[in-house]
Scaffold this motif. Sequence first.
Motif, PDB file in Angstrom:
ATOM      1  N   ARG A 214       0.820  -1.206   0.000  1.00 56.27           N
ATOM      2  CA  ARG A 214       0.000   0.000   0.000  1.00 56.27           C
ATOM      3  C   ARG A 214       0.856   1.259   0.000  1.00 56.27           C
ATOM      4  NH1 ARG A 214      -4.223  -1.744   4.589  1.00 56.27           N
ATOM      5  NH2 ARG A 214      -2.221  -1.934   5.650  1.00 56.27           N
TER       6      ARG A 214
ATOM      7  N   MET B 217     -13.954  13.740  -8.960  1.00 56.17           N
ATOM      8  CA  MET B 217     -13.595  13.006  -7.751  1.00 56.17           C
ATOM      9  C   MET B 217     -14.096  11.567  -7.802  1.00 56.17           C
ATOM     10  SD  MET B 217     -11.660  13.961  -5.374  1.00 56.17           S
ATOM     11  CE  MET B 217     -10.637  14.822  -6.526  1.00 56.17           C
TER      12      MET B 217
ATOM     13  N   LEU C 114     -11.705   8.401  -7.581  1.00 55.35           N
ATOM     14  CA  LEU C 114     -11.907   7.367  -6.561  1.00 55.35           C
ATOM     15  C   LEU C 114     -11.999   5.987  -7.196  1.00 55.35           C
ATOM     16  CD1 LEU C 114     -12.378   6.606  -3.643  1.00 55.35           C
ATOM     17  CD2 LEU C 114     -14.809   7.117  -3.931  1.00 55.35           C
TER      18      LEU C 114
ATOM     19  N   ASP D   7      -6.632  -6.086   1.046  1.00 58.23           N
ATOM     20  CA  ASP D   7      -6.885  -5.089   2.084  1.00 58.23           C
ATOM     21  C   ASP D   7      -8.147  -5.480   2.842  1.00 58.23           C
ATOM     22  OD1 ASP D   7      -7.682  -2.587   3.419  1.00 58.23           O
ATOM     23  OD2 ASP D   7      -6.072  -1.709   2.220  1.00 58.23           O
TER      24      ASP D   7
ATOM     25  N   ALA E  38     -12.370  -0.163   0.346  1.00 58.39           N
ATOM     26  CA  ALA E  38     -13.100   1.081   0.085  1.00 58.39           C
ATOM     27  C   ALA E  38     -12.571   2.214   0.961  1.00 58.39           C
ATOM     28  CB  ALA E  38     -14.595   0.873   0.340  1.00 58.39           C
ATOM     29  N   ALA E  39     -12.397   1.926   2.234  1.00 55.64           N
ATOM     30  CA  ALA E  39     -11.894   2.947   3.154  1.00 55.64           C
ATOM     31  C   ALA E  39     -10.464   3.327   2.802  1.00 55.64           C
ATOM     32  CB  ALA E  39     -11.972   2.442   4.593  1.00 55.64           C
ATOM     33  N   THR E  40      -9.652   2.356   2.455  1.00 58.14           N
ATOM     34  CA  THR E  40      -8.259   2.640   2.121  1.00 58.14           C
ATOM     35  C   THR E  40      -8.159   3.528   0.885  1.00 58.14           C
ATOM     36  OG1 THR E  40      -7.528   0.545   3.104  1.00 58.14           O
ATOM     37  CG2 THR E  40      -6.032   1.618   1.555  1.00 58.14           C
TER      38      THR E  40
ATOM     39  N   ARG F 123     -10.364   5.710  -0.178  1.00 49.45           N
ATOM     40  CA  ARG F 123     -10.779   7.061   0.199  1.00 49.45           C
ATOM     41  C   ARG F 123      -9.709   7.751   1.037  1.00 49.45           C
ATOM     42  NH1 ARG F 123     -14.677   4.074  -1.193  1.00 49.45           N
ATOM     43  NH2 ARG F 123     -16.681   4.876  -1.971  1.00 49.45           N
ATOM     44  N   PHE F 124      -9.077   6.957   1.875  1.00 44.60           N
ATOM     45  CA  PHE F 124      -7.976   7.471   2.692  1.00 44.60           C
ATOM     46  C   PHE F 124      -6.847   7.988   1.799  1.00 44.60           C
ATOM     47  CE2 PHE F 124      -3.879   6.089   4.655  1.00 44.60           C
ATOM     48  CZ  PHE F 124      -3.803   7.045   5.655  1.00 44.60           C
TER      49      PHE F 124
ATOM     50  N   LEU G 126      -7.015   8.843  -1.383  1.00 41.12           N
ATOM     51  CA  LEU G 126      -7.471   9.972  -2.189  1.00 41.12           C
ATOM     52  C   LEU G 126      -7.447  11.266  -1.379  1.00 41.12           C
ATOM     53  CD1 LEU G 126      -8.571  10.678  -4.971  1.00 41.12           C
ATOM     54  CD2 LEU G 126     -10.871  10.347  -4.092  1.00 41.12           C
ATOM     55  N   THR G 127      -7.917  11.181  -0.153  1.00 43.59           N
ATOM     56  CA  THR G 127      -7.946  12.380   0.700  1.00 43.59           C
ATOM     57  C   THR G 127      -6.526  12.888   0.957  1.00 43.59           C
ATOM     58  OG1 THR G 127      -9.946  11.550   1.746  1.00 43.59           O
ATOM     59  CG2 THR G 127      -8.772  13.308   2.886  1.00 43.59           C
ATOM     60  N   LEU G 128      -5.625  11.964   1.232  1.00 39.01           N
ATOM     61  CA  LEU G 128      -4.227  12.343   1.437  1.00 39.01           C
ATOM     62  C   LEU G 128      -3.645  13.005   0.189  1.00 39.01           C
ATOM     63  CD1 LEU G 128      -2.361   9.524   3.379  1.00 39.01           C
ATOM     64  CD2 LEU G 128      -2.432  11.961   3.922  1.00 39.01           C
TER      65      LEU G 128
END
Lengths: 181, 181
Positions: free
Chosen positions: A81, A126, A130, A141, A145-147, A149-150, A152-154
């Motif tokens: 990752r 966006m 995503l 993982d 899904a959460a990873t 988004r994590f 992308l936000t970073l």
Amino acid sequence: MSKAALDRQSMLTAMAAHVMLNGLANASLRPLAKAAGTSDRMLIYHFGNKEGVIAALLDFLAEAYIGTLDNVLPDGRQLSRAEYLDQLSRHTRGPAFQPYAALWWDIVSGAARGNASYRESAGRVMAKMLAFVESHAPVGDADPAATARFMLTLIEGAQMLDAIGCSDIADLALARAFCAD
Amino acid sequence: MSKAALDRQSMLTAMAAHVMLNGLANASLRPLAKAAGTSDRMLIYHFGNKEGVIAALLDFLAEAYIGTLDNVLPDGRQLSRAEYLDQLSRHTRGPAFQPYAALWWDIVSGAARGNASYRESAGRVMAKMLAFVESHAPVGDADPAATARFMLTLIEGAQMLDAIGCSDIADLALARAFCAD
DNA sequence: GCCCTTATGTAGCAACTGCTACACTTGTGC
DNA sequence: GCACAAGTGTAGCAGTTGCTACATAAGGGC
């Protein structure tokens, strides 16, 4: 393709180039028309009014922006990752995205002020980003899904910091992201 | 404080309110002057030219923005990192910061286009934010500097996603940030 | 009382804004 | 061949932009 549609396309191409250089926020009809080799009169004729011009431009630019994603990354499934995030940031913060960077913040700024076209356009970009991050992510993982988004936000936070000249903050942040791995 | 300095201050206060409502990007002298209860003539007189007005406004707004940080968070040293990030985002994405949000993206957009005043102002705000995050962070972190930058980048990414109406992405991202803890 | 700095109002300029009115030329269907 | 729609150039309108010129106060130092 009809002559009108062809004209529209070439106008949009030319105007998009102009807007990437000069910004979207203060784009006005006459400079746009000049860039497209036509007159303000014709832009109104083809797009109805200025709002129509800008909306069409946003559409066009969003497609182009998204298009830079295709085939740009080798599949990341074999990477860790941390390595995948690194690859991702190398591209989204690199020269390929550079021309779109300033434009992106014009759009975000417009969206933040409540402009519906801007917001819709930003949302579409966006969503596509995503989907891209998710589809190339490493397998295995616990919560992909959460990873995604994590990540992308970073990445987006890092791009903002780049825009204001604080890349050093972003660099350390990304290096820290998966230090638990 | 001299009368002139007092006038400057009250003008800036009034103009700042106007700009938070109507945006910084398209602010022009006559509306600004009206908001400040004076004339464009007087703004030029006091600030030299439009650039001077905007620069003074950026200064003023940056101070005000930073000011909202003071005494807003209970010290986070007893919290876990996940809890601290949660508190942090609750404030920076909450109503206290809301009035500044749209303004912030105006500034980022200007900075991304290379405007020096905007970039400097944004840099000052980010430096202060970083100092704040670092000074309140939980103790016992192996690399507190990196963790602070990591949190800041995430928070800013989340704010951007809020601005374009994609808060759902940001929510999951923040929840995922310290899942290893 | 006089002068000189500080402060302010009125008017206006040249450039630019989005948009429209009007006239004109094409190309197409019949 | 002709009517009619699509397309285009020229000119201009009313509003806004940043900024300036000019006149006029008002206050303080001498």
